[in-house]
Design a protein around this motif. Sequence first.
Motif, PDB file in Angstrom:
ATOM      1  N   ARG A 151      37.972  69.142  25.509  1.00  0.00           N
ATOM      2  CA  ARG A 151      36.877  70.077  25.795  1.00  0.00           C
ATOM      3  C   ARG A 151      37.177  71.458  25.209  1.00  0.00           C
ATOM      4  O   ARG A 151      36.304  72.122  24.680  1.00  0.00           O
ATOM      5  CB  ARG A 151      36.621  70.197  27.300  1.00  0.00           C
ATOM      6  N   LYS A 152      38.439  71.869  25.345  1.00  0.00           N
ATOM      7  CA  LYS A 152      38.824  73.183  24.810  1.00  0.00           C
ATOM      8  C   LYS A 152      38.711  73.172  23.287  1.00  0.00           C
ATOM      9  O   LYS A 152      38.305  74.164  22.681  1.00  0.00           O
ATOM     10  CB  LYS A 152      40.269  73.497  25.220  1.00  0.00           C
ATOM     11  N   GLU A 207      45.122  61.480  31.580  1.00  0.00           N
ATOM     12  CA  GLU A 207      43.694  61.354  31.267  1.00  0.00           C
ATOM     13  C   GLU A 207      43.000  62.728  31.351  1.00  0.00           C
ATOM     14  O   GLU A 207      42.250  63.118  30.453  1.00  0.00           O
ATOM     15  CB  GLU A 207      43.060  60.374  32.272  1.00  0.00           C
ATOM     16  N   ALA A 210      41.438  65.165  28.420  1.00  0.00           N
ATOM     17  CA  ALA A 210      40.045  65.606  28.514  1.00  0.00           C
ATOM     18  C   ALA A 210      39.963  67.126  28.406  1.00  0.00           C
ATOM     19  O   ALA A 210      39.098  67.675  27.725  1.00  0.00           O
ATOM     20  CB  ALA A 210      39.432  65.135  29.830  1.00  0.00           C
ATOM     21  N   MET A 211      40.881  67.795  29.084  1.00  0.00           N
ATOM     22  CA  MET A 211      40.886  69.256  29.063  1.00  0.00           C
ATOM     23  C   MET A 211      41.095  69.753  27.632  1.00  0.00           C
ATOM     24  O   MET A 211      40.360  70.629  27.151  1.00  0.00           O
ATOM     25  CB  MET A 211      42.000  69.763  29.992  1.00  0.00           C
ATOM     26  N   THR A 248      43.428  76.458  35.086  1.00  0.00           N
ATOM     27  CA  THR A 248      42.309  75.738  34.499  1.00  0.00           C
ATOM     28  C   THR A 248      42.072  74.445  35.276  1.00  0.00           C
ATOM     29  O   THR A 248      43.007  73.704  35.534  1.00  0.00           O
ATOM     30  CB  THR A 248      42.625  75.428  33.018  1.00  0.00           C
ATOM     31  N   VAL A 249      40.834  74.250  35.658  1.00  0.00           N
ATOM     32  CA  VAL A 249      40.487  73.057  36.434  1.00  0.00           C
ATOM     33  C   VAL A 249      39.658  72.123  35.569  1.00  0.00           C
ATOM     34  O   VAL A 249      38.722  72.555  34.901  1.00  0.00           O
ATOM     35  CB  VAL A 249      39.660  73.439  37.690  1.00  0.00           C
ATOM     36  N   THR A 250      40.028  70.842  35.559  1.00  0.00           N
ATOM     37  CA  THR A 250      39.228  69.840  34.871  1.00  0.00           C
ATOM     38  C   THR A 250      38.590  68.941  35.919  1.00  0.00           C
ATOM     39  O   THR A 250      39.285  68.463  36.817  1.00  0.00           O
ATOM     40  CB  THR A 250      40.104  68.977  33.941  1.00  0.00           C
ATOM     41  N   ARG A 251      37.280  68.777  35.830  1.00  0.00           N
ATOM     42  CA  ARG A 251      36.603  67.915  36.800  1.00  0.00           C
ATOM     43  C   ARG A 251      35.980  66.740  36.066  1.00  0.00           C
ATOM     44  O   ARG A 251      35.474  66.898  34.956  1.00  0.00           O
ATOM     45  CB  ARG A 251      35.490  68.686  37.516  1.00  0.00           C
ATOM     46  N   ARG A 252      36.007  65.574  36.726  1.00  0.00           N
ATOM     47  CA  ARG A 252      35.386  64.398  36.121  1.00  0.00           C
ATOM     48  C   ARG A 252      34.077  64.114  36.830  1.00  0.00           C
ATOM     49  O   ARG A 252      34.009  64.080  38.051  1.00  0.00           O
ATOM     50  CB  ARG A 252      36.307  63.188  36.227  1.00  0.00           C
ATOM     51  N   ARG A 253      33.027  63.933  36.030  1.00  0.00           N
ATOM     52  CA  ARG A 253      31.714  63.646  36.614  1.00  0.00           C
ATOM     53  C   ARG A 253      31.563  62.153  36.808  1.00  0.00           C
ATOM     54  O   ARG A 253      31.962  61.359  35.957  1.00  0.00           O
ATOM     55  CB  ARG A 253      30.619  64.165  35.691  1.00  0.00           C
TER      56      ARG A 253
END
Lengths: 260, 307
Positions: free
Chosen positions: A159-160, A151, A155-156, A82-87
């Motif tokens: 979101r999940k 962090e 966030a992950m 699972t990849v978490t990306r920050r915008r």
Amino acid sequence: MRGGGLIAAAALLALVLMLVPGSGPARGETVTAGMSDTRVEIQSNFVGTELTLFGLIEPEPGAELAEAYDVAVVVRGPGADTVTRRRERVAGIWINRRAVSFADAPSYYAVLSNRPVAEIADAETLAAYQIGLGNIRLEADGADSPAQAEEFRRAMIERKADRGLYVTAERAVDMMAPALFATRIPLPAYIRTGAYSARILVFAEGSLVATQRETFWVAKSGFEERVSNWATRRPLLYGLGAVAIAIFAGWFAGVIFRRD
Amino acid sequence: MQIYLPVAELAVNMFVLLGMGGAVGFLSGMFGVGGGFLMTPLLIFYGIPPAVAVATEANQIVAASTSGALAHWRRRGVDVRLGLVLLAGGLVGSLIGVMVFRVLRAVGQLDLLISVLYVGLLGSIGTLMIIESARAMRARRRGRPVSGRRPGQHTWIHGLPFKMRFKRSRLYVSAIPVLAIGATVGLLAAIMGVGGGFIMVPAMIYLLRVPTSVVIGTSLFQIVFVTAFTTVLHATTNYTVDVVLALILMVGGVIGAQFGAFAGHKLRGEQLRGLLALLVLAVAGRLLYDLVSTPDSLYVVETGLGL
């Protein structure tokens, strides 16, 4: 006559003592669990479902039940990278910048309990058995610092949780009797297919007294299964088939709506 | 009625999708456009992952353009030789496009590229169309005939080498711009899930001076094969073609297109184009808004892309 009455009274007392809970050490309980279904089938009308899990706590032969039990059920879905990306805003546009990946993170995770898990057992125990969203063991890759890893991990999980894939339900386990319980495992529409485990942990006065593991399967069935199997295992054939269907549909539409 | 899409792995409302397919089909029948450039953004707005929306839309365009291509074929409105050169370019463009798609998806920038390309393309096309139809409406009010094509004019295009003769189009032109147009369209098909007719047709008319009688048929001929090739490439490299979704869109689109074609005869050309331009700008505006507005969450989570 008198002697017989005494024996009867003693037997009655023994019986009462056996039935009154809490008088003996609560060791060696077993928990027997069952599920409403061990296979969830994803069909064309699948919009999510609930599985009922129920269980019975039994003392060791000769021992007695504790006064009260707490039950936590930890459900885990198949792991997936699972990849978490920050915008971040770049020139006015939101762009995915830093990415932190979590290898083999559970695609689904639920903690269901009869009361808040913090009241059931101490932090060490909860961490040891990965009970609670904060206690899922995840390995972060791509973070600069432990703080950053934390962090992204938060966030992950958040979101999940928004999508119903990570669940905490603190009153979801219903203690129907001191030793009889039931709960519902909520499975949303976009759950992954594969093997799911439900680990049942029974606590008495803060210590774990019995565990049991149940397994269930989530699988696409029938038409959906065939389509997704073809798409992933025979992609060339699948692609050619998709094109053939489209050409046929286009030709057919031309025939029935022909204007010239 | 909810229906589960086996590749997109989510449940959607079938009637919403049928309605979307029907509405876009209606517009494409009315305006004579493919509709991919409206359908793909709509699917994304609806919550279909952009990667699935693009690849599946390519599949739907195969169906949408097959009937048109066949009709033009029967009327001898296809310049096969020109179509094949366009196709050669298109296949190369599509191949490059699918590779770019795959790489960007792995690094998490695919959605951004799709949105930016759509905003740029729809924004500029919509603006041009508005200007053009406003000018035409003004001209009509003054009673002047509207003229688009100025035949006989030569441009730098005609000075390029590798000239080829295209008999049916009565053209003798370099293969380079033909290949370039085909490749551009193939690239767009792979990355944006469009047929590309809205670029290819003007390019063929204004740059190559292809006669209007064979423009539409030849471009449809190229689109059928390029989108078919794109569908197979996406299916084998990205696993993002959802046939259930494509089928629903095909059904809606085919039916909508019939009513659209009927409605198109009742409205005047400039008004039609003005309407379409507004619609195109609205879609571009919405995509731009999504790019610049602060998202609900600054984090995006992706699971198992199978890369």
